[in-house]
Design an enzyme around this catalytic site. Structure first.
Site, PDB file in Angstrom:
ATOM      1  N   ARG A 111       0.811  -1.222   0.000  1.00 61.03           N
ATOM      2  CA  ARG A 111       0.000   0.000   0.000  1.00 61.03           C
ATOM      3  C   ARG A 111       0.840   1.266   0.000  1.00 61.03           C
ATOM      4  NH1 ARG A 111      -4.734  -1.815   4.320  1.00 61.03           N
ATOM      5  NH2 ARG A 111      -5.710  -3.258   2.872  1.00 61.03           N
ATOM      6  N   GLU A 196      -7.978  -1.049  17.367  1.00 61.88           N
ATOM      7  CA  GLU A 196      -7.188  -0.037  16.666  1.00 61.88           C
ATOM      8  C   GLU A 196      -6.700   1.071  17.599  1.00 61.88           C
ATOM      9  OE1 GLU A 196      -8.860   0.706  12.767  1.00 61.88           O
ATOM     10  OE2 GLU A 196      -7.553   2.441  12.500  1.00 61.88           O
ATOM     11  N   SER A 212      -6.276  -6.518  11.453  1.00 61.53           N
ATOM     12  CA  SER A 212      -7.117  -5.997  12.541  1.00 61.53           C
ATOM     13  C   SER A 212      -7.984  -7.102  13.102  1.00 61.53           C
ATOM     14  CB  SER A 212      -8.038  -4.869  12.100  1.00 61.53           C
ATOM     15  OG  SER A 212      -7.716  -4.405  10.878  1.00 61.53           O
ATOM     16  N   LEU A 213      -8.257  -8.091  12.252  1.00 61.30           N
ATOM     17  CA  LEU A 213      -9.028  -9.239  12.717  1.00 61.30           C
ATOM     18  C   LEU A 213      -8.258  -9.918  13.851  1.00 61.30           C
ATOM     19  CD1 LEU A 213     -11.623 -10.620  11.929  1.00 61.30           C
ATOM     20  CD2 LEU A 213     -10.332 -12.081  10.386  1.00 61.30           C
TER      21      LEU A 213
HETATM   22  C1  LIG Z   1     -13.858   0.347   4.999  1.00 65.50           C
HETATM   23  C2  LIG Z   1     -12.970  -0.487   5.875  1.00 65.50           C
HETATM   24  C3  LIG Z   1     -12.655  -1.790   5.522  1.00 65.50           C
HETATM   25  C4  LIG Z   1     -11.817  -2.549   6.329  1.00 65.50           C
HETATM   26  N1  LIG Z   1     -11.530  -3.838   5.953  1.00 65.50           N
HETATM   27  C5  LIG Z   1     -10.799  -4.615   6.780  1.00 65.50           C
HETATM   28  C6  LIG Z   1     -10.543  -5.989   6.459  1.00 65.50           C
HETATM   29  O1  LIG Z   1     -10.957  -6.477   5.415  1.00 65.50           O
HETATM   30  N2  LIG Z   1      -9.822  -6.730   7.336  1.00 65.50           N
HETATM   31  C7  LIG Z   1      -9.339  -6.201   8.511  1.00 65.50           C
HETATM   32  O2  LIG Z   1      -8.704  -6.923   9.264  1.00 65.50           O
HETATM   33  N3  LIG Z   1      -9.550  -4.900   8.826  1.00 65.50           N
HETATM   34  C8  LIG Z   1     -10.269  -4.109   8.005  1.00 65.50           C
HETATM   35  N4  LIG Z   1     -10.487  -2.791   8.329  1.00 65.50           N
HETATM   36  C9  LIG Z   1      -9.981  -2.284   9.608  1.00 65.50           C
HETATM   37  C10 LIG Z   1     -10.879  -2.745  10.728  1.00 65.50           C
HETATM   38  O3  LIG Z   1     -12.231  -2.632  10.341  1.00 65.50           O
HETATM   39  C11 LIG Z   1     -10.672  -1.909  11.982  1.00 65.50           C
HETATM   40  O4  LIG Z   1      -9.297  -1.825  12.285  1.00 65.50           O
HETATM   41  C12 LIG Z   1     -11.406  -2.562  13.149  1.00 65.50           C
HETATM   42  O5  LIG Z   1     -12.806  -2.541  12.921  1.00 65.50           O
HETATM   43  C13 LIG Z   1     -11.110  -1.825  14.439  1.00 65.50           C
HETATM   44  O6  LIG Z   1     -11.851  -2.456  15.452  1.00 65.50           O
HETATM   45  P1  LIG Z   1     -12.061  -1.752  16.826  1.00 65.50           P
HETATM   46  O7  LIG Z   1     -12.941  -2.658  17.623  1.00 65.50           O
HETATM   47  O8  LIG Z   1     -10.752  -1.347  17.370  1.00 65.50           O
HETATM   48  O9  LIG Z   1     -12.825  -0.403  16.471  1.00 65.50           O
HETATM   49  P2  LIG Z   1     -14.216  -0.176  15.738  1.00 65.50           P
HETATM   50  O10 LIG Z   1     -14.683  -1.394  15.037  1.00 65.50           O
HETATM   51  O11 LIG Z   1     -14.067   1.099  14.955  1.00 65.50           O
HETATM   52  O12 LIG Z   1     -15.209   0.076  16.945  1.00 65.50           O
HETATM   53  C14 LIG Z   1     -15.047   1.180  17.800  1.00 65.50           C
HETATM   54  C15 LIG Z   1     -16.367   1.437  18.490  1.00 65.50           C
HETATM   55  O13 LIG Z   1     -16.192   2.380  19.530  1.00 65.50           O
HETATM   56  C16 LIG Z   1     -17.200   3.375  19.433  1.00 65.50           C
HETATM   57  N5  LIG Z   1     -16.648   4.626  19.977  1.00 65.50           N
HETATM   58  C17 LIG Z   1     -15.731   5.449  19.436  1.00 65.50           C
HETATM   59  N6  LIG Z   1     -15.476   6.470  20.258  1.00 65.50           N
HETATM   60  C18 LIG Z   1     -16.248   6.280  21.358  1.00 65.50           C
HETATM   61  C19 LIG Z   1     -16.420   7.021  22.572  1.00 65.50           C
HETATM   62  N7  LIG Z   1     -15.759   8.137  22.813  1.00 65.50           N
HETATM   63  N8  LIG Z   1     -17.280   6.528  23.477  1.00 65.50           N
HETATM   64  C20 LIG Z   1     -17.974   5.390  23.260  1.00 65.50           C
HETATM   65  N9  LIG Z   1     -17.842   4.667  22.119  1.00 65.50           N
HETATM   66  C21 LIG Z   1     -16.995   5.106  21.189  1.00 65.50           C
HETATM   67  C22 LIG Z   1     -17.529   3.450  17.954  1.00 65.50           C
HETATM   68  O14 LIG Z   1     -18.823   3.979  17.760  1.00 65.50           O
HETATM   69  C23 LIG Z   1     -17.429   1.986  17.545  1.00 65.50           C
HETATM   70  O15 LIG Z   1     -18.631   1.309  17.777  1.00 65.50           O
HETATM   71  C24 LIG Z   1     -11.291  -1.999   7.529  1.00 65.50           C
HETATM   72  C25 LIG Z   1     -11.602  -0.703   7.885  1.00 65.50           C
HETATM   73  C26 LIG Z   1     -12.425   0.070   7.077  1.00 65.50           C
HETATM   74  C27 LIG Z   1     -12.733   1.474   7.490  1.00 65.50           C
END
Ligand SMILES: Cc1cc2nc3c(=O)[nH]c(=O)nc-3n(C[C@H](O)[C@H](O)[C@H](O)COP(=O)(O)OP(=O)(O)OC[C@H]3O[C@@H](n4cnc5c(N)ncnc54)[C@H](O)[C@@H]3O)c2cc1C
Length: 372
Positions: A111, A196, A212-213
């Site tokens: 990338r 993340e 990220s999975l």
């Molecule tokens: C379009 C797209 C495609 C992707 N495709 C892939 C893929 O194919 N494979 C892969 O491994 N990764 C992929 N990623 C990356 C992956 O989706 C993310 O890294 C992952 O979802 C992060 O998970 P998380 O649980 O850390 O955060 P998130 O899934 O973003 O969840 C965070 C949660 O916290 C909540 N939140 C945020 N701030 C606050 C606050 N202050 N108070 C309370 N709640 C809050 C949000 O509303 C959300 O519900 C992709 C990302 C994007 C954007």
């Protein structure tokens, strides 16, 4: 746990005491104006951890995705890498495949390599985008293999089978984050981070697609197991900390200025702290971020303002990390230091809040990281 609502505030701020907190707020792609990240990816977890005195690291490492639809939408539509895996091309305005001469892997280069080349081509042609070309692939196959992309483009008036699709790089995954050990524990007792928001050490200076999975599944589970152990032991009673939440009415900032500052922050970060950085650009963006911060009246009154203050905090930490790292590595590209320099920089840059200066204490970890 004990809490009390602070009356009179939109968004309903509540002060809560807890023995333990898990930060799992996702990334901070919204620091930039063009992003694949949802609107909630405003670095709240990073900023909260910073305010709580936790250590953060690698804040200069933001991964940009090459093939995001070039559109003013926020977030913009991601056109999956698998399209290039199946043979789609990247072409300039004249229809030339510009990756072929840039890298032996052509469109399948990593990338950061693709994104940098796209930036060069866009600058050369004075254009804001290049093009994704899937017209030579069979249409029935495209529709069946990529229903989300095909449908998403169709809803926006694009035909993947018959048209060139305008694309530009967009912020996608924040590698930098809150330092944790292998149980998700941060440097602040009782504070955990996962996903993340965290920096567990699995990504290095770049991130393999779909890792990220791993982050979510492995570390989510480990955090819960450690938390169960932590909470099963009798602990100290919750220590009250001084809160900067004030009772009574706060003037806050009007919605139009909040929107304007957020838009401007995205623009300046994209221009000066995005795909390619330089000393001069970083100095300028550092001043601009400070000015934007200074133009607001704290404390934040509602969710949009809280998110904006958090974005400004994360932007400032990103700029500081990028300024310190005088080399190019992974997703961090410095025009003035184009080479990777393992001797000096195979190291983490860590940051934490310093009460004395009311700013970030930036340290380059002296222990070398194994970067093989
Ligand atoms: C379009 C797209 C495609 C992707 N495709 C892939 C893929 O194919 N494979 C892969 O491994 N990764 C992929 N990623 C990356 C992956 O989706 C993310 O890294 C992952 O979802 C992060 O998970 P998380 O649980 O850390 O955060 P998130 O899934 O973003 O969840 C965070 C949660 O916290 C909540 N939140 C945020 N701030 C606050 C606050 N202050 N108070 C309370 N709640 C809050 C949000 O509303 C959300 O519900 C992709 C990302 C994007 C954007």
């Amino acid at each position: 746990m004990r809490g009390h609502p602070l009356p009179g505030h939109r968004g309903g701020l509540i002060l809560t005491y807890a023995r333990s907190v898990i930060l799992a707020c996702g990334g901070a792609g919204q620091v930039f104006s063009h992003t694949t990240n949802p609107e909630v990816a405003t670095g709240d977890g990073h900023a909260m951890a910073y305010r709580a005195g936790a250590q953060l690291r690698d804040m200069e490492f933001m991964q940009f995705h090459p093939t995001a639809l070039h559109s003013p939408e926020n977030p913009t539509l991601l056109l999956t890498e698998a399209l290039r895996g199946e043979g789609a091309y990247l072409v300039d305005g004249e229809g030339r495949r510009f990756m072929v001469e840039a890298d032996p892997r052509a469109e399948l280069a990593p990338r950061d390599v693709v994104v940098r080349r796209m930036k060069d081509i866009m600058e050369r042609d004075r254009e804001d985008n290049v093009w994704l070309d899937a017209r030579h692939l069979e249409c029935a196959f495209l529709r069946e293999r990529f229903p989300t992309v095909y449908g998403g483009l169709a809803r926006r008036g694009f035909d993947l089978c018959r048209e060139l699709i305008p694309i530009s790089p967009a912020s996608h995954y924040y590698i930098g984050g809150v330092v944790t050990d292998l149980w998700g524990r941060t440097s602040v007792p009782g504070l955990y981070a996962a996903g993340e928001t965290s920096s567990t050490g699995v990504h290095g200076a770049n991130r393999l697609a779909s890792n990220s999975l791993l982050e979510g599944l492995v570390f989510g589970d480990r955090v819960v197991r450690d938390l169960n152990r932590f909470l099963s032991k009798p602990g100290e009673s919750v220590r009250r900390v001084k809160s900067d939440l004030q009772k009574g009415e706060w003037p806050g900032n009007d919605a139009a200025s909040v929107r304007a500052v957020r838009r401007r922050l995205g623009e300046v970060m994209s221009r000066r702290c995005g795909i390619v950085r330089t000393r001069a650009g970083l100095e300028q963006v550092s001043r601009e971020v400070a000015e934007l911060h200074g133009s607001l009246r704290p404390p934040a009154r509602d969710v949009e303002e809280l998110q904006l203050f958090n974005l400004l905090t994360v932007a400032s930490l990103m700029v500081q990390g990028a300024s310190v790292r005088e080399e190019s590595r992974g997703v961090h590209l410095r025009d003035d230091f184009p080479e990777r320099d393992d001797e000096h920089w195979s190291r983490h840059v860590t940051l934490r809040y310093d009460q004395q200066t009311d700013g970030a204490l930036v340290k380059v970890r002296s222990r070398k990281v194994d970067s093989r």
